[in-house]
Design a protein around this motif. Structure first.
Motif, PDB file in Angstrom:
ATOM      1  N   GLU A 412       0.864  -1.181   0.000  1.00 34.74           N
ATOM      2  CA  GLU A 412       0.000   0.000   0.000  1.00 34.74           C
ATOM      3  C   GLU A 412       0.901   1.231   0.000  1.00 34.74           C
ATOM      4  O   GLU A 412       1.427   1.610  -1.033  1.00 34.74           O
ATOM      5  CB  GLU A 412      -0.942  -0.027   1.214  1.00 34.74           C
ATOM      6  CG  GLU A 412      -2.038  -1.078   1.103  1.00 34.74           C
ATOM      7  CD  GLU A 412      -3.012  -1.057   2.263  1.00 34.74           C
ATOM      8  OE1 GLU A 412      -2.662  -0.528   3.351  1.00 34.74           O
ATOM      9  OE2 GLU A 412      -4.138  -1.561   2.098  1.00 34.74           O
ATOM     10  N   LEU A 413       1.090   1.843   1.167  1.00 41.87           N
ATOM     11  CA  LEU A 413       2.093   2.906   1.265  1.00 41.87           C
ATOM     12  C   LEU A 413       3.482   2.329   1.034  1.00 41.87           C
ATOM     13  O   LEU A 413       4.371   2.985   0.496  1.00 41.87           O
ATOM     14  CB  LEU A 413       2.042   3.558   2.646  1.00 41.87           C
ATOM     15  CG  LEU A 413       0.872   4.519   2.912  1.00 41.87           C
ATOM     16  CD1 LEU A 413       0.863   4.906   4.374  1.00 41.87           C
ATOM     17  CD2 LEU A 413       0.972   5.736   2.039  1.00 41.87           C
ATOM     18  N   ASN A 414       3.689   1.113   1.489  1.00 38.82           N
ATOM     19  CA  ASN A 414       4.923   0.380   1.289  1.00 38.82           C
ATOM     20  C   ASN A 414       4.601  -1.105   1.379  1.00 38.82           C
ATOM     21  O   ASN A 414       3.429  -1.476   1.519  1.00 38.82           O
ATOM     22  CB  ASN A 414       5.987   0.798   2.320  1.00 38.82           C
ATOM     23  CG  ASN A 414       5.406   0.937   3.720  1.00 38.82           C
ATOM     24  OD1 ASN A 414       4.559   0.150   4.119  1.00 38.82           O
ATOM     25  ND2 ASN A 414       5.836   1.949   4.449  1.00 38.82           N
ATOM     26  N   ALA A 415       5.617  -1.952   1.281  1.00 37.05           N
ATOM     27  CA  ALA A 415       5.390  -3.399   1.341  1.00 37.05           C
ATOM     28  C   ALA A 415       5.550  -3.854   2.784  1.00 37.05           C
ATOM     29  O   ALA A 415       6.630  -3.728   3.372  1.00 37.05           O
ATOM     30  CB  ALA A 415       6.379  -4.115   0.439  1.00 37.05           C
ATOM     31  N   MET A 416       4.485  -4.388   3.369  1.00 40.41           N
ATOM     32  CA  MET A 416       4.499  -4.795   4.767  1.00 40.41           C
ATOM     33  C   MET A 416       3.873  -6.185   4.894  1.00 40.41           C
ATOM     34  O   MET A 416       3.180  -6.654   3.977  1.00 40.41           O
ATOM     35  CB  MET A 416       3.715  -3.803   5.616  1.00 40.41           C
ATOM     36  CG  MET A 416       2.222  -3.791   5.338  1.00 40.41           C
ATOM     37  SD  MET A 416       1.355  -2.595   6.384  1.00 40.41           S
ATOM     38  CE  MET A 416       1.908  -1.062   5.648  1.00 40.41           C
ATOM     39  N   PRO A 417       4.109  -6.875   6.016  1.00 36.19           N
ATOM     40  CA  PRO A 417       3.422  -8.144   6.242  1.00 36.19           C
ATOM     41  C   PRO A 417       1.905  -7.952   6.211  1.00 36.19           C
ATOM     42  O   PRO A 417       1.383  -6.969   6.729  1.00 36.19           O
ATOM     43  CB  PRO A 417       3.916  -8.575   7.622  1.00 36.19           C
ATOM     44  CG  PRO A 417       5.229  -7.885   7.791  1.00 36.19           C
ATOM     45  CD  PRO A 417       5.066  -6.570   7.084  1.00 36.19           C
ATOM     46  N   ARG A 418       1.228  -8.907   5.619  1.00 37.17           N
ATOM     47  CA  ARG A 418      -0.216  -8.769   5.415  1.00 37.17           C
ATOM     48  C   ARG A 418      -1.025  -8.897   6.703  1.00 37.17           C
ATOM     49  O   ARG A 418      -2.099  -8.320   6.828  1.00 37.17           O
ATOM     50  CB  ARG A 418      -0.670  -9.830   4.403  1.00 37.17           C
ATOM     51  CG  ARG A 418      -2.089  -9.692   3.898  1.00 37.17           C
ATOM     52  CD  ARG A 418      -2.361 -10.696   2.796  1.00 37.17           C
ATOM     53  NE  ARG A 418      -1.561 -10.415   1.618  1.00 37.17           N
ATOM     54  CZ  ARG A 418      -1.965  -9.679   0.578  1.00 37.17           C
ATOM     55  NH1 ARG A 418      -3.181  -9.158   0.595  1.00 37.17           N
ATOM     56  NH2 ARG A 418      -1.178  -9.469  -0.452  1.00 37.17           N
ATOM     57  N   GLY A 419      -0.508  -9.651   7.658  1.00 40.69           N
ATOM     58  CA  GLY A 419      -1.262  -9.868   8.896  1.00 40.69           C
ATOM     59  C   GLY A 419      -0.420  -9.623  10.128  1.00 40.69           C
ATOM     60  O   GLY A 419       0.713  -9.127  10.046  1.00 40.69           O
ATOM     61  N   GLU A 420      -0.964  -9.972  11.284  1.00 41.84           N
ATOM     62  CA  GLU A 420      -0.243  -9.783  12.544  1.00 41.84           C
ATOM     63  C   GLU A 420       0.892 -10.799  12.655  1.00 41.84           C
ATOM     64  O   GLU A 420       0.725 -11.981  12.383  1.00 41.84           O
ATOM     65  CB  GLU A 420      -1.196  -9.952  13.732  1.00 41.84           C
ATOM     66  CG  GLU A 420      -2.189  -8.821  13.876  1.00 41.84           C
ATOM     67  CD  GLU A 420      -1.541  -7.538  14.365  1.00 41.84           C
ATOM     68  OE1 GLU A 420      -0.317  -7.537  14.601  1.00 41.84           O
ATOM     69  OE2 GLU A 420      -2.265  -6.543  14.506  1.00 41.84           O
ATOM     70  N   VAL A 421       2.061 -10.309  13.056  1.00 44.83           N
ATOM     71  CA  VAL A 421       3.223 -11.153  13.281  1.00 44.83           C
ATOM     72  C   VAL A 421       3.432 -11.262  14.785  1.00 44.83           C
ATOM     73  O   VAL A 421       3.438 -10.252  15.501  1.00 44.83           O
ATOM     74  CB  VAL A 421       4.478 -10.548  12.618  1.00 44.83           C
ATOM     75  CG1 VAL A 421       5.688 -11.453  12.845  1.00 44.83           C
ATOM     76  CG2 VAL A 421       4.242 -10.339  11.125  1.00 44.83           C
ATOM     77  N   CYS A 422       3.589 -12.474  15.278  1.00 47.35           N
ATOM     78  CA  CYS A 422       3.743 -12.704  16.712  1.00 47.35           C
ATOM     79  C   CYS A 422       5.090 -13.372  16.991  1.00 47.35           C
ATOM     80  O   CYS A 422       5.492 -14.288  16.273  1.00 47.35           O
ATOM     81  CB  CYS A 422       2.623 -13.586  17.253  1.00 47.35           C
ATOM     82  SG  CYS A 422       0.958 -12.979  16.900  1.00 47.35           S
ATOM     83  N   PHE A 423       5.774 -12.903  18.032  1.00 47.28           N
ATOM     84  CA  PHE A 423       7.048 -13.480  18.449  1.00 47.28           C
ATOM     85  C   PHE A 423       6.914 -14.087  19.837  1.00 47.28           C
ATOM     86  O   PHE A 423       6.027 -13.716  20.607  1.00 47.28           O
ATOM     87  CB  PHE A 423       8.140 -12.404  18.547  1.00 47.28           C
ATOM     88  CG  PHE A 423       8.529 -11.781  17.231  1.00 47.28           C
ATOM     89  CD1 PHE A 423       8.265 -12.400  16.026  1.00 47.28           C
ATOM     90  CD2 PHE A 423       9.180 -10.557  17.222  1.00 47.28           C
ATOM     91  CE1 PHE A 423       8.633 -11.816  14.832  1.00 47.28           C
ATOM     92  CE2 PHE A 423       9.554  -9.967  16.037  1.00 47.28           C
ATOM     93  CZ  PHE A 423       9.286 -10.595  14.839  1.00 47.28           C
TER      94      PHE A 423
END
Length: 438
Positions: A412-423
């Protein structure tokens, strides 16, 4: 558009498919089907995707033939210019751009005392925040980290992080609104968009008082811009100061924040590199941390495309490209091409530790040429400091709750992970219980 478009294939996609997949996936599919030179769209409204390293070499050698275009309303360049005015990232070629570049370059130097302070402060804040069991989403944390790194250097202590965070949230929302409205509105109508007018007033009411009270011998970006443009004697330059400040803020926070999110995502899946960063840190070295950042930027560059417009007729790969053609170059596609990178989808920071120099047409996450990112040295220093600091204090891994689909990119504005990332983080310095970081 080229008058002999039969030399270059067309890739068309339905609106429904475009909405589902997003442009990044559409571009990948187009290259997979037709090669690295392809029209995307229909014959009445298409953009030419040039996704090969040879195209970047051609661009570097003929940069003056590829100015940044602003005459196509659906392009991000035009919408960005409507929002940011005479900001460095949206200036037309010529004196306007040269002035913005000359003013901005020294103000984003990572050796600046205020920016060095921000880089160290934000890294410590990041470490403390990840220990907090009540933390927000990881994406929000990374964006706040990036904001904290530059806020004081840009504005001093006059504006709170909460104020700036709210302003950037409005910027992102309005940017996406204008992109959606652009295909059905003309330039004048977009400039009168109610949300845009309200946003510009919000920006002016927030930053205007800082300009009025700027010190003559100050050290922040707002103060030094006011000095350089002599706003007291030239009040008409206040608008330029506001635009340069907003443009630098938006780029510094969104691109760098999402870049950190990708770095942590990759590193969480490769714990052996965390140990190497930790071991180097004990010797006060950062070579591996820097290589990890570069490899993350290779595999997942947040600026997946940059757009230009041909100024004159050109011949490329035997095909004539007409003047006025919208062209997209793609770090994302070049960086992931097996012709240039062995095992391109594997995360291997060692690529950046060898003695051989990597050709600029193979690796250009901050764009390439004279319009490359003016803040790339600052971003690299911030990211390397954050990675080095976190690895000294944590071992982290991807949580089982993170779905594979969440790691696919959304552009969108940039390329980012599509969903929530959990560590899952394990503190190396305390006996705290492991806790997932969402």
């Amino acid at each position: 558009m080229s008058s002999n478009a039969d030399f270059i294939p067309f890739f068309t996609s339905s609106a429904a498919k475009y909405a589902k997949l997003g442009f990044l996936k559409i571009a990948e599919n187009a290259c997979r089907q037709y090669g690295d030179k392809v029209w995307i769209g229909d014959k009445d409204d298409a953009v030419l995707l040039l996704a090969g390293a040879r195209h970047i070499r051609f661009f570097i050698g003929h940069e003056s033939s590829f100015p940044k275009g602003f005459d196509h309303l659906s392009s991000a360049s035009t919408v960005g210019r409507i929002l940011l005015g005479q900001a460095l990232t949206t200036s037309r070629e010529g004196e306007e751009w040269r002035l913005a570049r000359r003013l901005t370059t020294p103000l984003v130097n990572p050796k600046s005392e205020l920016l060095q302070k921000g880089t160290q402060l934000s890294a410590r804040w990041l470490m403390a925040t990840l220990r907090d069991p009540e933390q927000r989403s990881l994406r929000e944390i990374c964006l706040r980290w990036a904001l904290m790194g530059v806020a004081e250097g840009f504005f001093g202590s006059a504006l709170s992080l909460a104020q700036l965070d709210k302003l950037l949230g409005h910027f992102r929302n309005i940017y996406l609104q204008l992109i959606a409205a652009a295909p059905v509105a003309d330039y004048a109508a977009l400039c009168r968009h109610p949300a845009l007018l309200a946003f510009r007033q919000e920006v002016k009411s927030m930053i205007g008082p800082l300009i009025d009270g700027a010190k003559r011998e100050g050290t922040t970006m707002v103060e030094r811009l006011c000095q350089a443009l002599d706003v007291n004697a030239n009040p008409e330059e206040q608008e330029r100061v506001i635009n340069l400040l907003l443009g630098n803020l938006a780029a510094s926070v969104d691109n760098t924040g999402i870049a950190l999110l990708w770095c942590l995502t990759h590193l969480s899946q490769h714990p052996q590199y965390q140990k190497r960063v930790r071991d180097e840190g004990q010797q006060e070295k950062r070579n591996m941390a820097s290589a990890i950042v570069r490899e993350s930027l290779r595999l997942t560059p947040v600026a997946a495309f940059f757009e230009r417009q041909t100024q004159e007729d050109l011949v490329l790969d035997g095909a004539r490209i007409a003047a006025g053609t919208r062209v997209l170059f793609s770090p994302w596609l070049v960086h992931r091409n097996a012709a240039y990178w062995p095992e391109p989808l594997s995360f291997k920071p060692e690529r950046f530790l060898g003695k051989d120099k990597i050709p600029p047409e193979y690796f250009f996450p901050f764009s390439v040429g004279k319009r490359n990112c003016v803040g790339m040295a600052l971003a690299m220093d911030q990211l390397t400091t954050a990675i080095s600091t976190l690895c000294q204090h944590f071992h982290f891994s991807l949580a089982p709750s993170t779905l594979p689909a969440a790691l696919t990119p959304l552009f969108e504005l940039n390329a980012m992970p599509r969903g929530e990332v959990c560590f899952i983080l394990e503190s190396l310095n305390t006996d705290r219980q492991n806790a997932p970081i969402v």
